[in-house]
Design a protein around this motif. Structure first.
Motif, PDB file in Angstrom:
ATOM      1  N   LYS A 187       0.835  -1.192   0.000  1.00  0.00           N
ATOM      2  CA  LYS A 187       0.000   0.000   0.000  1.00  0.00           C
ATOM      3  C   LYS A 187       0.880   1.256   0.000  1.00  0.00           C
ATOM      4  O   LYS A 187       2.042   1.227   0.414  1.00  0.00           O
ATOM      5  CB  LYS A 187      -0.894   0.043   1.250  1.00  0.00           C
ATOM      6  CG  LYS A 187      -1.794  -1.173   1.455  1.00  0.00           C
ATOM      7  CD  LYS A 187      -3.004  -1.135   0.553  1.00  0.00           C
ATOM      8  CE  LYS A 187      -4.105  -2.085   1.031  1.00  0.00           C
ATOM      9  NZ  LYS A 187      -3.673  -3.488   1.101  1.00  0.00           N
ATOM     10  N   ASN A 188       0.300   2.365  -0.450  1.00  0.00           N
ATOM     11  CA  ASN A 188       0.880   3.688  -0.235  1.00  0.00           C
ATOM     12  C   ASN A 188       0.163   4.279   0.971  1.00  0.00           C
ATOM     13  O   ASN A 188      -1.043   4.537   0.906  1.00  0.00           O
ATOM     14  CB  ASN A 188       0.685   4.590  -1.454  1.00  0.00           C
ATOM     15  CG  ASN A 188       1.392   4.052  -2.680  1.00  0.00           C
ATOM     16  OD1 ASN A 188       2.469   3.488  -2.592  1.00  0.00           O
ATOM     17  ND2 ASN A 188       0.769   4.221  -3.839  1.00  0.00           N
ATOM     18  N   THR A 189       0.880   4.487   2.064  1.00  0.00           N
ATOM     19  CA  THR A 189       0.229   4.887   3.314  1.00  0.00           C
ATOM     20  C   THR A 189       0.003   6.383   3.399  1.00  0.00           C
ATOM     21  O   THR A 189      -1.035   6.836   3.885  1.00  0.00           O
ATOM     22  CB  THR A 189       1.076   4.415   4.513  1.00  0.00           C
ATOM     23  OG1 THR A 189       1.330   3.008   4.369  1.00  0.00           O
ATOM     24  CG2 THR A 189       0.346   4.660   5.824  1.00  0.00           C
ATOM     25  N   GLN A 202       4.993   2.000  -0.583  1.00  0.00           N
ATOM     26  CA  GLN A 202       5.345   0.605  -0.834  1.00  0.00           C
ATOM     27  C   GLN A 202       4.702   0.066  -2.108  1.00  0.00           C
ATOM     28  O   GLN A 202       5.323  -0.710  -2.841  1.00  0.00           O
ATOM     29  CB  GLN A 202       4.948  -0.253   0.357  1.00  0.00           C
ATOM     30  CG  GLN A 202       5.892  -0.130   1.546  1.00  0.00           C
ATOM     31  CD  GLN A 202       7.220  -0.813   1.292  1.00  0.00           C
ATOM     32  OE1 GLN A 202       7.294  -2.023   1.141  1.00  0.00           O
ATOM     33  NE2 GLN A 202       8.286  -0.027   1.230  1.00  0.00           N
ATOM     34  N   ASN A 203       3.462   0.449  -2.392  1.00  0.00           N
ATOM     35  CA  ASN A 203       2.807  -0.056  -3.590  1.00  0.00           C
ATOM     36  C   ASN A 203       3.530   0.417  -4.844  1.00  0.00           C
ATOM     37  O   ASN A 203       3.785  -0.373  -5.768  1.00  0.00           O
ATOM     38  CB  ASN A 203       1.342   0.391  -3.614  1.00  0.00           C
ATOM     39  CG  ASN A 203       0.589  -0.121  -4.820  1.00  0.00           C
ATOM     40  OD1 ASN A 203       0.255   0.645  -5.730  1.00  0.00           O
ATOM     41  ND2 ASN A 203       0.315  -1.419  -4.862  1.00  0.00           N
ATOM     42  N   ASN A 204       3.891   1.696  -4.880  1.00  0.00           N
ATOM     43  CA  ASN A 204       4.651   2.224  -6.025  1.00  0.00           C
ATOM     44  C   ASN A 204       5.994   1.509  -6.149  1.00  0.00           C
ATOM     45  O   ASN A 204       6.423   1.144  -7.252  1.00  0.00           O
ATOM     46  CB  ASN A 204       4.905   3.723  -5.848  1.00  0.00           C
ATOM     47  CG  ASN A 204       3.635   4.543  -5.874  1.00  0.00           C
ATOM     48  OD1 ASN A 204       2.574   4.066  -6.256  1.00  0.00           O
ATOM     49  ND2 ASN A 204       3.732   5.800  -5.448  1.00  0.00           N
ATOM     50  N   HIS A 205       6.667   1.342  -5.028  1.00  0.00           N
ATOM     51  CA  HIS A 205       8.008   0.765  -5.041  1.00  0.00           C
ATOM     52  C   HIS A 205       7.994  -0.698  -5.479  1.00  0.00           C
ATOM     53  O   HIS A 205       8.896  -1.136  -6.200  1.00  0.00           O
ATOM     54  CB  HIS A 205       8.633   0.896  -3.650  1.00  0.00           C
ATOM     55  CG  HIS A 205       9.987   0.271  -3.553  1.00  0.00           C
ATOM     56  ND1 HIS A 205      11.022   0.591  -4.409  1.00  0.00           N
ATOM     57  CD2 HIS A 205      10.484  -0.672  -2.704  1.00  0.00           C
ATOM     58  CE1 HIS A 205      12.092  -0.109  -4.080  1.00  0.00           C
ATOM     59  NE2 HIS A 205      11.785  -0.892  -3.071  1.00  0.00           N
ATOM     60  N   HIS A 206       6.985  -1.442  -5.081  1.00  0.00           N
ATOM     61  CA  HIS A 206       6.924  -2.845  -5.503  1.00  0.00           C
ATOM     62  C   HIS A 206       6.595  -2.979  -6.988  1.00  0.00           C
ATOM     63  O   HIS A 206       6.993  -3.961  -7.617  1.00  0.00           O
ATOM     64  CB  HIS A 206       5.913  -3.607  -4.648  1.00  0.00           C
ATOM     65  CG  HIS A 206       6.481  -4.057  -3.338  1.00  0.00           C
ATOM     66  ND1 HIS A 206       6.832  -5.364  -3.078  1.00  0.00           N
ATOM     67  CD2 HIS A 206       6.778  -3.367  -2.210  1.00  0.00           C
ATOM     68  CE1 HIS A 206       7.310  -5.460  -1.851  1.00  0.00           C
ATOM     69  NE2 HIS A 206       7.288  -4.252  -1.302  1.00  0.00           N
ATOM     70  N   LYS A 207       5.900  -2.004  -7.541  1.00  0.00           N
ATOM     71  CA  LYS A 207       5.641  -2.007  -8.982  1.00  0.00           C
ATOM     72  C   LYS A 207       6.870  -1.587  -9.764  1.00  0.00           C
ATOM     73  O   LYS A 207       7.183  -2.158 -10.820  1.00  0.00           O
ATOM     74  CB  LYS A 207       4.480  -1.051  -9.292  1.00  0.00           C
ATOM     75  CG  LYS A 207       4.173  -0.901 -10.776  1.00  0.00           C
ATOM     76  CD  LYS A 207       3.672  -2.192 -11.384  1.00  0.00           C
ATOM     77  CE  LYS A 207       3.270  -1.990 -12.848  1.00  0.00           C
ATOM     78  NZ  LYS A 207       2.790  -3.249 -13.467  1.00  0.00           N
TER      79      LYS A 207
END
Length: 251
Positions: A187-189, A202-207
């Protein structure tokens, strides 16, 4: 006032070294630097993290495992396989120690391409180094604390590095919004990540794991990217341009 300044400085300097050096440099190699600056930031990381110093090698291997096995049972610190943040921290600590001591077979495939300075890494992990830094924090508080409750901040100083990791991995995989379907629970918190200097995207970084700027939308602000961009402009580091351009097109 002195205690507040010290606490904020320790919090953000430790956080900066974790996201800039351990994460974006050691684990992902998003940019390059010469040997002088590599050792400078290695030592700077040890000083800023102090009693909670994390090995760049062990951090890199755990983080590479985290990406490869995100939110599965093989993930070394997914919140979805722990009952609370403290049990996740304890699990991560045990895996970290095994990786540090070359006793974790699952990490072997991720070995290589991280900064090495055996003398500092070995010294930073010794009990007398950790206790020495902890003693220095206590002495500072004895000299400058003006109220009893300020001493309650000391445990945060002692465990600063692991606490930053817990905030990112617990919050970033449980709370917030998603820009991408990554087939995990990232997620992006926060849209303005003042709490973890960009790590809570985190969601952006995992993509886009090689994207230097963790913010993707125009309103997502990654404070660490400002430092990285500035250090690149003055020649201290060099961002890997091809990967940066590819990440921009993917976004």
């Amino acid at each position: 006032m002195a205690i507040l300044v010290f606490f904020i400085a320790h919090y953000y300097l430790s956080l900066f070294t974790q996201t800039f050096y351990l994460h974006r440099y050691a684990a992902h190699r998003m940019f390059t630097m010469n040997k002088f600056w590599e050792k400078f930031f290695f030592l700077f990381t040890y000083i800023c993290q102090g009693s909670s110093f994390l090995s760049p090698r062990a951090y890199a291997l755990l983080h590479r495992m985290h990406h490869a096995y995100s939110d599965t049972e093989m993930d070394p610190h997914s919140p979805h396989f722990s009952s609370n943040a403290f049990s996740m921290m304890w699990k991560t600590k045990n895996i970290y120690n095994d990786v540090l001591n070359h006793n974790y077979a699952a990490a072997e495939r991720f070995e290589g391409d991280y900064p090495v300075w055996n003398a500092v890494e070995s010294f930073g992990d010794k009990w007398y180094s950790r206790i020495g830094w902890g003693t220095a924090y206590v002495l500072f508080y004895i000299n400058f604390a003006t109220a009893w409750w300020q001493y309650l901040l000391l445990p945060i100083h002692f465990l600063m590095g692991p606490l930053h990791g817990a905030i990112v991995n617990w919050g970033g995989h449980k709370y917030g919004y998603q820009n991408f379907d990554n087939h995990d629970k990232s997620k992006n918190t926060l849209a303005l990540d003042f709490l973890a200097f960009g790590e809570l995207f985190q969601n952006n970084h995992h993509k886009l794991p090689m994207r230097v700027n963790f913010g993707v939308k125009w309103w997502e602000f990654d404070p660490t990217y400002v430092f990285i961009w500035s250090l690149d402009k003055v020649g201290v580091i060099k961002i890997k341009r091809k990967q940066k351009a590819a990440a921009r097109m993917a976004a």
